[in-house]
Design a protein around this motif. Sequence first.
Motif, mmCIF file in Angstrom:
data_model
loop_
_atom_site.group_PDB
_atom_site.id
_atom_site.type_symbol
_atom_site.label_atom_id
_atom_site.label_comp_id
_atom_site.label_asym_id
_atom_site.label_seq_id
_atom_site.Cartn_x
_atom_site.Cartn_y
_atom_site.Cartn_z
ATOM 1 N N LEU A 64 0.867 -1.169 0.000
ATOM 2 C CA LEU A 64 0.000 0.000 0.000
ATOM 3 C C LEU A 64 0.906 1.222 0.000
ATOM 4 C CD1 LEU A 64 -2.633 -1.079 2.690
ATOM 5 C CD2 LEU A 64 -2.748 -1.399 0.211
ATOM 6 N N ILE A 65 0.681 2.161 -0.907
ATOM 7 C CA ILE A 65 1.617 3.261 -1.138
ATOM 8 C C ILE A 65 0.874 4.593 -1.101
ATOM 9 C CG2 ILE A 65 3.300 4.232 -2.769
ATOM 10 C CD1 ILE A 65 3.481 1.386 -3.996
ATOM 11 N N TRP A 66 1.501 5.568 -0.435
ATOM 12 C CA TRP A 66 1.028 6.962 -0.476
ATOM 13 C C TRP A 66 2.169 7.811 -1.020
ATOM 14 C CZ3 TRP A 66 -0.409 3.390 3.022
ATOM 15 C CH2 TRP A 66 -1.744 3.289 3.393
ATOM 16 N N ARG A 67 1.943 8.551 -2.115
ATOM 17 C CA ARG A 67 3.010 9.327 -2.737
ATOM 18 C C ARG A 67 2.612 10.795 -2.858
ATOM 19 N NH1 ARG A 67 4.407 8.994 -7.682
ATOM 20 N NH2 ARG A 67 2.841 7.643 -8.626
ATOM 21 N N THR A 68 3.586 11.702 -2.593
ATOM 22 C CA THR A 68 3.404 13.130 -2.819
ATOM 23 C C THR A 68 4.174 13.514 -4.080
ATOM 24 O OG1 THR A 68 5.293 13.696 -1.404
ATOM 25 C CG2 THR A 68 3.109 13.597 -0.369
ATOM 26 N N PRO A 69 3.773 14.587 -4.780
ATOM 27 C CA PRO A 69 4.359 14.874 -6.090
ATOM 28 C C PRO A 69 5.710 15.566 -6.005
ATOM 29 C CG PRO A 69 2.676 16.486 -5.585
ATOM 30 C CD PRO A 69 2.643 15.484 -4.466
ATOM 31 N N ALA A 70 6.454 15.531 -7.133
ATOM 32 C CA ALA A 70 7.702 16.283 -7.244
ATOM 33 C C ALA A 70 7.398 17.773 -7.237
ATOM 34 C CB ALA A 70 8.423 15.893 -8.534
ATOM 35 N N GLY A 71 8.384 18.567 -6.845
ATOM 36 C CA GLY A 71 8.214 20.019 -6.813
ATOM 37 C C GLY A 71 7.647 20.540 -5.510
ATOM 38 N N GLN A 72 7.325 19.650 -4.547
ATOM 39 C CA GLN A 72 6.811 20.056 -3.246
ATOM 40 C C GLN A 72 7.516 19.243 -2.161
ATOM 41 O OE1 GLN A 72 2.473 20.007 -2.908
ATOM 42 N NE2 GLN A 72 2.318 19.885 -5.146
ATOM 43 N N ALA A 73 7.786 19.876 -1.047
ATOM 44 C CA ALA A 73 8.314 19.131 0.093
ATOM 45 C C ALA A 73 7.219 18.213 0.624
ATOM 46 C CB ALA A 73 8.787 20.091 1.182
ATOM 47 N N ALA A 74 7.587 16.970 0.894
ATOM 48 C CA ALA A 74 6.597 16.021 1.402
ATOM 49 C C ALA A 74 6.152 16.419 2.805
ATOM 50 C CB ALA A 74 7.178 14.611 1.409
ATOM 51 N N SER A 75 4.847 16.470 3.017
ATOM 52 C CA SER A 75 4.272 16.750 4.332
ATOM 53 C C SER A 75 2.951 15.991 4.409
ATOM 54 C CB SER A 75 4.051 18.250 4.530
ATOM 55 O OG SER A 75 3.398 18.502 5.754
ATOM 56 N N LEU A 76 2.994 14.806 4.995
ATOM 57 C CA LEU A 76 1.860 13.893 4.975
ATOM 58 C C LEU A 76 1.726 13.207 6.329
ATOM 59 C CD1 LEU A 76 -0.313 12.104 3.500
ATOM 60 C CD2 LEU A 76 1.588 10.610 2.840
ATOM 61 N N GLU A 77 0.477 13.084 6.826
ATOM 62 C CA GLU A 77 0.222 12.373 8.077
ATOM 63 C C GLU A 77 -0.924 11.393 7.862
ATOM 64 O OE1 GLU A 77 0.571 15.114 11.691
ATOM 65 O OE2 GLU A 77 0.415 16.520 10.001
ATOM 66 N N LEU A 78 -0.779 10.162 8.412
ATOM 67 C CA LEU A 78 -1.762 9.095 8.257
ATOM 68 C C LEU A 78 -2.122 8.499 9.605
ATOM 69 C CD1 LEU A 78 -0.083 7.203 5.266
ATOM 70 C CD2 LEU A 78 -2.057 8.730 5.118
ATOM 71 N N ASP A 79 -3.352 7.974 9.710
ATOM 72 C CA ASP A 79 -3.763 7.320 10.952
ATOM 73 C C ASP A 79 -4.977 6.424 10.664
ATOM 74 O OD1 ASP A 79 -3.640 6.632 13.580
ATOM 75 O OD2 ASP A 79 -4.485 8.485 14.369
ATOM 76 N N ASP A 80 -5.179 5.443 11.567
ATOM 77 C CA ASP A 80 -6.375 4.578 11.580
ATOM 78 C C ASP A 80 -6.677 3.987 10.199
ATOM 79 O OD1 ASP A 80 -6.620 5.178 14.239
ATOM 80 O OD2 ASP A 80 -8.054 6.799 13.929
ATOM 81 N N ILE A 81 -5.799 3.105 9.751
ATOM 82 C CA ILE A 81 -5.933 2.488 8.436
ATOM 83 C C ILE A 81 -6.669 1.163 8.601
ATOM 84 C CG2 ILE A 81 -4.670 1.574 6.454
ATOM 85 C CD1 ILE A 81 -2.396 3.534 7.344
ATOM 86 N N GLU A 82 -7.761 0.988 7.841
ATOM 87 C CA GLU A 82 -8.560 -0.222 7.970
ATOM 88 C C GLU A 82 -9.100 -0.663 6.625
ATOM 89 O OE1 GLU A 82 -11.627 0.760 10.726
ATOM 90 O OE2 GLU A 82 -12.806 1.911 9.281
ATOM 91 N N LEU A 83 -9.333 -1.964 6.505
ATOM 92 C CA LEU A 83 -9.986 -2.541 5.347
ATOM 93 C C LEU A 83 -11.469 -2.705 5.661
ATOM 94 C CD1 LEU A 83 -7.344 -5.328 4.565
ATOM 95 C CD2 LEU A 83 -7.521 -3.082 3.499
ATOM 96 N N PHE A 84 -12.326 -2.438 4.667
ATOM 97 C CA PHE A 84 -13.766 -2.561 4.922
ATOM 98 C C PHE A 84 -14.426 -3.383 3.834
ATOM 99 C CE2 PHE A 84 -13.487 1.111 2.155
ATOM 100 C CZ PHE A 84 -14.587 0.982 1.327
#
Length: 520
Positions: free
Chosen positions: A500-520
């Motif tokens: 499972l992958i989360w990607r931010t684009p080129a040209g921007q500093a990466a700033s990403l936060e994730l929580d509570d990941i579940e399958l439904f």
Amino acid sequence: MRYLRQLFVCSILSALTIPVGCGAEAPDGAEQVSDVGSISLALVGTSATGATYRLSRAWFDINGPTNRLVYGDVDTTVLTEVLPVGRYDVYLEPGWVLERWTGGGYQQVQAALTSPNPASVFIYEGAASTVVFQFRADDDVVSVGQGTLDIAIGVDDTTALREDTDVACSNGYDDDGDGYADCSDPDCQWQPFCAPWGENTDVACSNGYDDDGDGYTDCGDSDCQWQPFCAPWGENTDVACSNGYDDDGDGYADCSDPECQWQPYCVPWREDNDAACSNGYDDDGDGLADCNDPECQGQPACMPWGESTDAACSNGYDDDWDGLTDCGDPDCQWLPFCATPALLIESFDDGDFFGGPPYAGISPPFTGPWVALSDATIPPLELVPSAGPGTGTALGVYSPAIPTEWGAGVMLDFDAWSVNVASFQGIRFKMRSESYPVRFEVSSLLTVPESGYCSVCLDHHGIELWSGSEWITVEVRWSDLRQQGWGTPAPLDVWNVMDLIWRTPAGQAASLELDDIELF
């Protein structure tokens, strides 16, 4: 009818001769020449209906033998200037305001200047001259001004003359004054009185006259060929196909005529609708009645019982006779009664950040390490704890610099070679990001080089997500995911998910936060 309402300002300049040496002093600022005149600008007036108007914030740029710039505002009712006799251009500068007295104060009204600006005027010795400024607005007629230069503020409520009705186009007059009367006026060309006579109606095609003057009368005119009066007799209606006559004279009567084959009276009886397939009769005479007739096999009355509704999947029966009952039947797996409960696979509250990189370990087999991703243009990313949307901990993904090739991100790399998520509909998680858009991707066996399936690999199935500084809950179904199109086309293999992958684009500093990941 649209009324043309025009607001106009008429200015009358009067040249008043003041001989030099007669004993009279010229006003301050007057030109010291032999012939001079004074200009008064009256800026307030009252209409015929009693309404009072004023022109404020008005700069008048007067250019001629001498140049002056005069200003009229809310505290000015009359402007007076002394000028030499001669030709002048009077220019009303932008920014003027026209106001109407409401009883408690002046209120601005909408107006637009429509006359030439500047206006030219010649001040003659001992004579009055006029300069006109014209505006467009929507009020009544006003006349004001008592000075040497009178400004009349008003509204023209008269209706513009027009020549675009049948009456105006047939009265012998040039009603709109454009030099063209009645049918000679282009405005009249589509009016009934001026329209050319036609021969393309049933009445015109049956009156014995050559109505359009083309030398052909009634049915002899090609314009009439499709009119009812001139149309040949046909045999293509249910009435004509069931009256026992050869109506079109082709030698075939009623249902024997090919033109009748699709008329209701001649259409053969069929057995291909739910009513005909459930009435107990052999409607089409082929020896097979109702559901025994192959034509009925797709009709609801003849359909086999299905097990694809919430009711059928929860009644304890094998409704479709496939040997599988209710939730044991694959047809039921996506229905609410049989849907798999949501499964939390990562909350970041189980000590993930002690002693090394974070690790998802609460729901086997969906376990594995979190791995930072970045192109080669920046130093490694930091995966650190951050404040979650509630009281718990979240995963923070931050880059120390701006990537310039494909970007940065984070990946949950499952311990198993692949995991099966086919019993779930999708994934749900909380997210916030100052980088956008964030692309969420699912890598499967068919999009990684190890499978040998793809020649151009790593074009994973994904979707672009938009967030911001506030936490949001994202719900993505597997059916929402698409490849970007630059790699080998492949279906999403939900039975063999790799990462499972989360990607931010080129040209921007990466700033990403994730929580509570579940399958439904």
